[in-house]
Structures are given as structure tokens and as C-alpha cells.
Design a protein around this motif. Structure first.
Motif, PDB file in Angstrom:
ATOM      1  N   MET A  70     -29.042  25.847  36.754  1.00  0.00           N
ATOM      2  CA  MET A  70     -28.504  26.986  36.013  1.00  0.00           C
ATOM      3  C   MET A  70     -29.428  27.384  34.871  1.00  0.00           C
ATOM      4  SD  MET A  70     -24.351  26.562  35.771  1.00  0.00           S
ATOM      5  CE  MET A  70     -24.464  25.089  34.757  1.00  0.00           C
ATOM      6  N   LYS A  71     -29.900  26.397  34.131  1.00  0.00           N
ATOM      7  CA  LYS A  71     -30.724  26.689  32.963  1.00  0.00           C
ATOM      8  C   LYS A  71     -32.104  27.217  33.339  1.00  0.00           C
ATOM      9  CE  LYS A  71     -28.496  23.482  29.744  1.00  0.00           C
ATOM     10  NZ  LYS A  71     -27.953  24.567  28.907  1.00  0.00           N
ATOM     11  N   ILE A  72     -32.683  26.700  34.402  1.00  0.00           N
ATOM     12  CA  ILE A  72     -34.049  27.079  34.770  1.00  0.00           C
ATOM     13  C   ILE A  72     -34.074  28.251  35.741  1.00  0.00           C
ATOM     14  CG2 ILE A  72     -36.234  26.249  35.734  1.00  0.00           C
ATOM     15  CD1 ILE A  72     -35.416  24.933  33.087  1.00  0.00           C
ATOM     16  N   HIS A  73     -33.096  28.316  36.650  1.00  0.00           N
ATOM     17  CA  HIS A  73     -33.151  29.308  37.727  1.00  0.00           C
ATOM     18  C   HIS A  73     -31.952  30.257  37.750  1.00  0.00           C
ATOM     19  CE1 HIS A  73     -36.565  27.038  39.260  1.00  0.00           C
ATOM     20  NE2 HIS A  73     -35.828  25.942  39.158  1.00  0.00           N
ATOM     21  N   GLY A  74     -30.980  30.033  36.872  1.00  0.00           N
ATOM     22  CA  GLY A  74     -29.850  30.955  36.770  1.00  0.00           C
ATOM     23  C   GLY A  74     -28.992  31.053  38.014  1.00  0.00           C
ATOM     24  N   ILE A  75     -28.785  29.942  38.710  1.00  0.00           N
ATOM     25  CA  ILE A  75     -28.023  29.986  39.959  1.00  0.00           C
ATOM     26  C   ILE A  75     -26.530  30.183  39.693  1.00  0.00           C
ATOM     27  CG2 ILE A  75     -29.692  28.447  41.071  1.00  0.00           C
ATOM     28  CD1 ILE A  75     -27.313  26.343  41.035  1.00  0.00           C
ATOM     29  N   ASP A  76     -25.799  30.562  40.728  1.00  0.00           N
ATOM     30  CA  ASP A  76     -24.347  30.683  40.686  1.00  0.00           C
ATOM     31  C   ASP A  76     -23.746  29.285  40.864  1.00  0.00           C
ATOM     32  OD1 ASP A  76     -21.651  31.091  41.094  1.00  0.00           O
ATOM     33  OD2 ASP A  76     -21.883  32.373  42.852  1.00  0.00           O
ATOM     34  N   PRO A  77     -23.094  28.734  39.845  1.00  0.00           N
ATOM     35  CA  PRO A  77     -22.576  27.368  39.950  1.00  0.00           C
ATOM     36  C   PRO A  77     -21.518  27.205  41.036  1.00  0.00           C
ATOM     37  CG  PRO A  77     -21.743  28.441  37.973  1.00  0.00           C
ATOM     38  CD  PRO A  77     -22.816  29.324  38.524  1.00  0.00           C
ATOM     39  N   ASN A  78     -20.710  28.239  41.258  1.00  0.00           N
ATOM     40  CA  ASN A  78     -19.664  28.130  42.278  1.00  0.00           C
ATOM     41  C   ASN A  78     -20.258  28.011  43.678  1.00  0.00           C
ATOM     42  OD1 ASN A  78     -17.225  28.416  40.594  1.00  0.00           O
ATOM     43  ND2 ASN A  78     -18.073  30.429  40.136  1.00  0.00           N
ATOM     44  N   ASP A  79     -21.332  28.736  43.923  1.00  0.00           N
ATOM     45  CA  ASP A  79     -22.013  28.644  45.212  1.00  0.00           C
ATOM     46  C   ASP A  79     -22.570  27.241  45.418  1.00  0.00           C
ATOM     47  OD1 ASP A  79     -23.346  29.851  47.643  1.00  0.00           O
ATOM     48  OD2 ASP A  79     -25.141  29.263  46.515  1.00  0.00           O
ATOM     49  N   PHE A  80     -23.188  26.697  44.381  1.00  0.00           N
ATOM     50  CA  PHE A  80     -23.755  25.348  44.448  1.00  0.00           C
ATOM     51  C   PHE A  80     -22.665  24.318  44.713  1.00  0.00           C
ATOM     52  CE2 PHE A  80     -24.779  21.314  42.410  1.00  0.00           C
ATOM     53  CZ  PHE A  80     -26.049  21.035  42.883  1.00  0.00           C
ATOM     54  N   LEU A  81     -21.582  24.361  43.932  1.00  0.00           N
ATOM     55  CA  LEU A  81     -20.516  23.371  44.062  1.00  0.00           C
ATOM     56  C   LEU A  81     -19.860  23.422  45.438  1.00  0.00           C
ATOM     57  CD1 LEU A  81     -18.951  23.804  40.516  1.00  0.00           C
ATOM     58  CD2 LEU A  81     -20.118  21.758  41.365  1.00  0.00           C
ATOM     59  N   GLU A  82     -19.678  24.629  45.953  1.00  0.00           N
ATOM     60  CA  GLU A  82     -19.078  24.765  47.273  1.00  0.00           C
ATOM     61  C   GLU A  82     -19.965  24.152  48.352  1.00  0.00           C
ATOM     62  OE1 GLU A  82     -17.639  28.285  50.390  1.00  0.00           O
ATOM     63  OE2 GLU A  82     -18.231  28.804  48.341  1.00  0.00           O
ATOM     64  N   LYS A  83     -21.254  24.389  48.258  1.00  0.00           N
ATOM     65  CA  LYS A  83     -22.164  23.921  49.309  1.00  0.00           C
ATOM     66  C   LYS A  83     -22.395  22.418  49.257  1.00  0.00           C
ATOM     67  CE  LYS A  83     -24.507  28.321  50.051  1.00  0.00           C
ATOM     68  NZ  LYS A  83     -25.713  29.153  49.801  1.00  0.00           N
ATOM     69  N   VAL A  84     -22.560  21.848  48.064  1.00  0.00           N
ATOM     70  CA  VAL A  84     -22.896  20.420  48.001  1.00  0.00           C
ATOM     71  C   VAL A  84     -21.682  19.533  48.225  1.00  0.00           C
ATOM     72  CG1 VAL A  84     -24.840  20.898  46.468  1.00  0.00           C
ATOM     73  CG2 VAL A  84     -22.653  20.158  45.487  1.00  0.00           C
ATOM     74  N   HIS A  85     -20.471  20.089  48.085  1.00  0.00           N
ATOM     75  CA  HIS A  85     -19.268  19.292  48.321  1.00  0.00           C
ATOM     76  C   HIS A  85     -18.660  19.537  49.700  1.00  0.00           C
ATOM     77  CE1 HIS A  85     -18.907  19.030  43.705  1.00  0.00           C
ATOM     78  NE2 HIS A  85     -19.393  17.889  44.174  1.00  0.00           N
ATOM     79  N   ASP A  86     -19.410  20.184  50.568  1.00  0.00           N
ATOM     80  CA  ASP A  86     -18.977  20.371  51.951  1.00  0.00           C
ATOM     81  C   ASP A  86     -19.399  19.133  52.743  1.00  0.00           C
ATOM     82  OD1 ASP A  86     -18.162  21.328  54.391  1.00  0.00           O
ATOM     83  OD2 ASP A  86     -19.890  22.667  54.663  1.00  0.00           O
ATOM     84  N   ILE A  87     -18.612  18.059  52.599  1.00  0.00           N
ATOM     85  CA  ILE A  87     -18.983  16.755  53.144  1.00  0.00           C
ATOM     86  C   ILE A  87     -17.826  16.137  53.920  1.00  0.00           C
ATOM     87  CG2 ILE A  87     -20.673  16.312  51.312  1.00  0.00           C
ATOM     88  CD1 ILE A  87     -18.564  14.531  49.971  1.00  0.00           C
TER      89      ILE A  87
END
Length: 231
Positions: A70-87
Motif C-alpha cells: 500500500m505504501k510503496i505501490h498504492g494497491i487496493d487492500p481489499n483486492d489483496f486480502l480477498e486474493k491471499v485468503h482464498d485458501i
């Protein structure tokens, strides 16, 4: 094992999630770890090895990979959380002994995680312990500022009207117990069973012998039950 006197005034029991409420050898977090590497790889168009180094550097320097992205690349945190917790949560087995110990603890019980609520709920459901917690404080409730940032602990305590002196924190990363100790909390470090497994990163072990850690255990359920039996 716990000195009963150290915990008799505890009315708020605070548990980290990953590698704390379930043992490290369950290896659930390895799925998330791989998803995070893939996310960085796709985002920055890097080879896997380079992406993994960026991921781990952000984790070390910013508390979580997400915070660094988020700090370096300004990503959407919700998109990240959804994808990495698809386990696959079937890796976790029910732990009725842990559930009963948590249920019996006097006072309120909390999950305090750098993950999100959905991940915490699915994990605790697989363990069979979700119903024993009063609240889940996740990375979104923390305004996306992860442990070990002091303001995140302050936010958690304020939100739930918790006095640090009457709280205990259970956590698998030594550095995440520094602030809780300064706030008067009893601190318990959760380590791999019989220390058979090293922590994921070398720096994760830093501070494991520090004065900010009151107790160390490789058996959370046994630790809690020992306290309950001695009350």
C-alpha cells in the motif's frame, strides 16, 4: 506453565490468529504466503524469487506485506486480502480442548489479527472455537496499520475499553509482544511444538528471550488448561 497469580486479575484474553490459535505445523499460512508471492509477482512483473524477496522485505520493514504494498505501490487492500485468503481451510482440524479452555476463561476473549475478519472467522470455525470469542479485531478495524505499531494496540484497547493491566496477549511473533508488555499486559509467546520447526524468517525470532515476554509455551491449550485447573 502459568503462575495462577499472574493471571487471576485478567479479564480480557487476546489471541493472535495465524500460528497461534492453530500450531505452526498445521502449515495453513504457507498457502497465504504463496498467494502473497504470486500477488507481488503479478503486480510488479517479477520472477518468483525476486517477488518473494520483495514480499519478505515488505513484511519485515512494514509489519505486513500488505502495508508495504500500500505504501510503496498504492494497491487496493481489499483486492489483496480477498486474493491471499482464498485458501483451503480443511488443513485445520477441530481442537475441542482448546475450544473448551477458551470458553472457560473468565472474562472477554478477542482475536487480534493482521489478517481480515473473513479469514479469522473461517479459521476459527475450522478449529471449532469461533463461538467462544466476543470480538475479532482485524487489519481493517486497525485502519490498515498492522501490529507491531503502537497505535494499533491503542486503537484496539480503546475500541473495546480494555485496561492493559487486566489483559493477556498470546502471540507467535516476539516483536508483536513488545507494545503489549509496555501497556501492562501479560505476554505469552507461542512457539512451535518442541521447537522442532524454525520460524519462517530469521528476524522473526529476534527478541524471543526479551524481558517483554512473560511466558513461552508450545501448547496453548495445555497452558490455558493448566491455569484453569489451578484456579
Amino acid at each position: 506453565m502459568p503462575n495462577t497469580l499472574d493471571f487471576d486479575d485478567i479479564t480480557s484474553w487476546v489471541f493472535d490468529l495465524d500460528n497461534t490459535l492453530y500450531p505452526r505445523h498445521t502449515d495453513l499460512f504457507s498457502q497465504i504466503d504463496k498467494k502473497m508471492t504470486a500477488y507481488v509477482q503479478n503486480l510488479l512483473s517479477l520472477p518468483r524469487d525476486e517477488a518473494r524477496k520483495v514480499q519478505k522485505d515488505y513484511y519485515r520493514d512494514y509489519g505486513t506485506t500488505l502495508n508495504g504494498l500500500m505504501k510503496i505501490h498504492g494497491i487496493d487492500p481489499n483486492d489483496f486480502l480477498e486474493k491471499v485468503h482464498d485458501i483451503d481451510y480443511s488443513w485445520i482440524k477441530p481442537h475441542p480442548e482448546l475450544g473448551e479452555a477458551i470458553r472457560t476463561l473468565p472474562g472477554r476473549k478477542f482475536i487480534f489479527t493482521n489478517g481480515d475478519v473473513g479469514h479469522a472467522e473461517r479459521t476459527a470455525t475450522a478449529l471449532g472455537i469461533l463461538d467462544h470469542f466476543d470480538e475479532i479485531f482485524d487489519i481493517l478495524a486497525a485502519d490498515l496499520t498492522p501490529k507491531p505499531a503502537a497505535e494499533t494496540y491503542d486503537r484496539f484497547l480503546s475500541l473495546h475499553s480494555i485496561d492493559g493491566a487486566s489483559a493477556a496477549m498470546f502471540e507467535d511473533l516476539p516483536r508483536n509482544l513488545t507494545v503489549p508488555k509496555s501497556l501492562g499486559m501479560r505476554t505469552v509467546l507461542i512457539v512451535p511444538h518442541n521447537m522442532d520447526e524454525a520460524l519462517g524468517e530469521v528476524w522473526e525470532e529476534e527478541g524471543k528471550d526479551g524481558d517483554h515476554i512473560d511466558y513461552v509455551t508450545d501448547d496453548l491449550a495445555g497452558f490455558l488448561q493448566t491455569y484453569l485447573d489451578a484456579r
